[in-house]
Design an enzyme around this catalytic site. Structure first.
Site, short mmCIF file in Angstrom:
data_model
loop_
_atom_site.label_atom_id
_atom_site.label_comp_id
_atom_site.label_asym_id
_atom_site.label_seq_id
_atom_site.Cartn_x
_atom_site.Cartn_y
_atom_site.Cartn_z
N CYS A 72 0.87 -1.19 0.00
CA CYS A 72 0.00 0.00 0.00
C CYS A 72 0.90 1.23 0.00
O CYS A 72 1.56 1.54 1.00
CB CYS A 72 -0.91 -0.01 1.22
SG CYS A 72 -1.93 1.47 1.35
N TYR B 123 -13.98 6.35 0.17
CA TYR B 123 -14.42 5.30 -0.75
C TYR B 123 -15.56 5.73 -1.68
O TYR B 123 -16.52 4.99 -1.89
CB TYR B 123 -14.77 4.02 0.02
CG TYR B 123 -13.53 3.30 0.51
CD1 TYR B 123 -12.79 2.50 -0.36
CD2 TYR B 123 -13.06 3.47 1.81
CE1 TYR B 123 -11.64 1.84 0.06
CE2 TYR B 123 -11.90 2.83 2.25
CZ TYR B 123 -11.20 2.02 1.36
OH TYR B 123 -10.05 1.39 1.79
N HIS C 232 -2.16 -1.45 -3.35
CA HIS C 232 -3.07 -0.33 -3.15
C HIS C 232 -2.27 0.88 -3.59
O HIS C 232 -1.22 1.14 -3.01
CB HIS C 232 -3.38 -0.15 -1.67
CG HIS C 232 -4.29 -1.18 -1.09
ND1 HIS C 232 -4.65 -1.19 0.23
CD2 HIS C 232 -4.95 -2.21 -1.66
CE1 HIS C 232 -5.47 -2.20 0.46
NE2 HIS C 232 -5.66 -2.85 -0.66
N ASP D 33 -6.62 3.17 -3.81
CA ASP D 33 -7.00 3.05 -2.40
C ASP D 33 -8.00 4.15 -2.08
O ASP D 33 -8.94 4.37 -2.84
CB ASP D 33 -5.75 3.09 -1.53
CG ASP D 33 -5.91 2.34 -0.22
OD1 ASP D 33 -7.04 2.04 0.15
OD2 ASP D 33 -4.90 2.05 0.43
N HIS D 34 -7.81 4.86 -1.02
CA HIS D 34 -8.77 5.93 -0.70
C HIS D 34 -8.73 7.00 -1.79
O HIS D 34 -7.69 7.23 -2.40
CB HIS D 34 -8.40 6.60 0.63
CG HIS D 34 -8.19 5.60 1.72
ND1 HIS D 34 -7.29 5.79 2.73
CD2 HIS D 34 -8.78 4.42 1.95
CE1 HIS D 34 -7.33 4.74 3.55
NE2 HIS D 34 -8.21 3.90 3.09
C1 DNO Z 1 -5.76 1.74 4.06
C2 DNO Z 1 -6.72 0.66 3.78
C3 DNO Z 1 -6.80 -0.27 4.98
C4 DNO Z 1 -6.91 -1.74 4.63
C5 DNO Z 1 -6.79 -2.70 5.80
C6 DNO Z 1 -6.47 -4.09 5.33
O1 DNO Z 1 -4.78 1.99 3.44
O2 DNO Z 1 -6.33 0.05 2.61
O3 DNO Z 1 -7.88 0.12 5.73
O4 DNO Z 1 -8.13 -1.99 4.04
O5 DNO Z 1 -5.85 -2.28 6.70
O6 DNO Z 1 -6.64 -5.01 6.34
MN MN Z 2 -4.22 0.47 1.69
#
Ligand code: DNO
Ligand code: MN
Length: 360
Positions: A244, A334, A275, A320-321
């Protein structure tokens, strides 16, 4: 690179599968049984129901995020074996319907933590924001209250059930050092990785977000060395990583393209899921989530994609976000619009790299 999109489920998400279908190049849905308390078995019938729903739109369900880990496993307390057995059963049930990747995290108590879910950016959009000094001076109970006031939707890792037990959880973690957390992660992986292997599943740990200790709780998936340490705990492709960029990248000492290149060199084939998002980091340690574009944040997003492309990345990727733009009302981080823009940026970089490669 196989593009997927996170969706919280019918009635639990403002975004619809019909809308996701219109984002170019999305082949699958990243899903979970979001109502399941951590530690409970995901029953086959429940899983099949989601598969059918998603399948109607010709999306696959190969990536699950997250199967949350019960606190007893992270704490290393005696009940952990029961919950590890439950986890194994869930892995078997997920394997039976064709799931390939389980993304999970090993953060004590909290999942991603921010101080403001709708902080305004210069252009009038809003985004998730982290104010370092505020967290450092904040009582965790205060934060919990803030989160529940701001959002009518539940956030991952913040199930109301768990929040109730927050105080006793903090007490339980008082004596857990980082080294103990490592041991507990090792114990968990040694148990579940063989089961994942047998069921055609790879486990993909998500880095801690932010990648440093908060509220005195230990956090270990925070940098390149520690990511490598996880991969060494069990030497198997089924013990892998969700890379990520935004989580690791909130610490400017973490150079994301370099991390990708080094992991691919030393642990080939262990990044199963990425991500990709950008963050803008301020000198005082605060950070805000920006658009995916390189120029808009502190992470060289073009080089992140290039590092993946160089290695012929065939794993799954999701934006990701995202920011909240065009007055969209949605689950924090999201929404539909900015994540769709993010996908188009990632494809733009990827496709031009592909074209260069073919010419060469
Ligand atoms: C933040 C998101 C997280 C992710 C969880 C996976 O970067 O991607 O909230 O979903 O930590 O377990
Ligand atoms: Mn993430």
């Amino acid at each position: 690179m196989r593009m997927v999109f996170r969706w919280y489920g019918e009635g639990n998400d403002t975004v619809t599968l019909e809308q996701i279908k219109q984002i170019p190049g999305v082949e699958g849905i990243v899903w979970a049984l979001h109502d399941k308390p951590a530690g409970e078995v995901w029953a086959l019938e429940e899983i099949q129901k989601v598969k059918e729903q998603i399948g109607k739109h010709q999306f696959h369900i190969e990536v699950v995020e997250s199967v949350n880990i019960h606190e007893s496993i992270k704490l290393g307390s005696p009940e952990r074996d029961t919950y590890i057995e439950n986890y194994k059963k869930t892995i078997e049930n997920l394997g039976a319907v064709g799931v390939k990747v389980i993304c999970y995290n090993f953060m004590p108590v909290f999942d991603w933590t921010r101080t403001d879910l709708f902080k305004e950016l210069e252009d009038g959009s809003t985004a998730l924001f982290y104010e370092k000094a505020k967290v450092e001076g904040m009582d965790p109970m205060e934060l919990v209250e803030k989160i529940s006031q701001h959002s009518s939707l539940s956030l991952p890792g913040w199930e109301p059930e768990r929040l109730k037990h927050l105080k006793s959880l903090f007490e339980a973690y008082r004596d857990v050092t980082e080294e103990q957390l490592w041991q507990n992660l090792g114990y968990f992986l040694q148990e579940v990785v063989p089961v994942a292997e047998k069921n055609g599943i790879v486990m993909a740990i998500h880095p801690d977000d932010p990648p440093w200790s908060i509220f005195g709780l230990p956090r270990i998936i925070t940098n390149k060395e520690n990511v490598k340490r996880v991969l060494k705990l069990v030497d198997s492709p089924s013990n892998g990583l969700t890379l990520c960029s935004g989580s690791l990248g909130a610490n400017p000492a973490n150079h994301i393209p370099e991390i990708i290149r080094e992991i691919n060199r030393e642990f080939p084939g262990r990044i199963h899921f990425t991500h990709i998002r950008n963050v803008r980091i301020y000198d005082n340690g605060d950070f805000i989530e920006t658009s995916h574009r390189t120029q808009d944040g502190s992470i060289d997003m073009c080089d992140v994609v290039k590092a993946l492309h160089e290695d012929g990345f065939t794993g799954y990727t999701r934006p990701d976000h995202g920011r909240h733009i065009w007055n969209e009302t949605c689950r924090p981080g999201y929404g539909l619009y900015d994540r769709a823009l993010g996908i188009m940026y990632l494809w733009g970089v990827w496709d031009s790299l592909e074209r260069e490669r073919r010419k060469a």
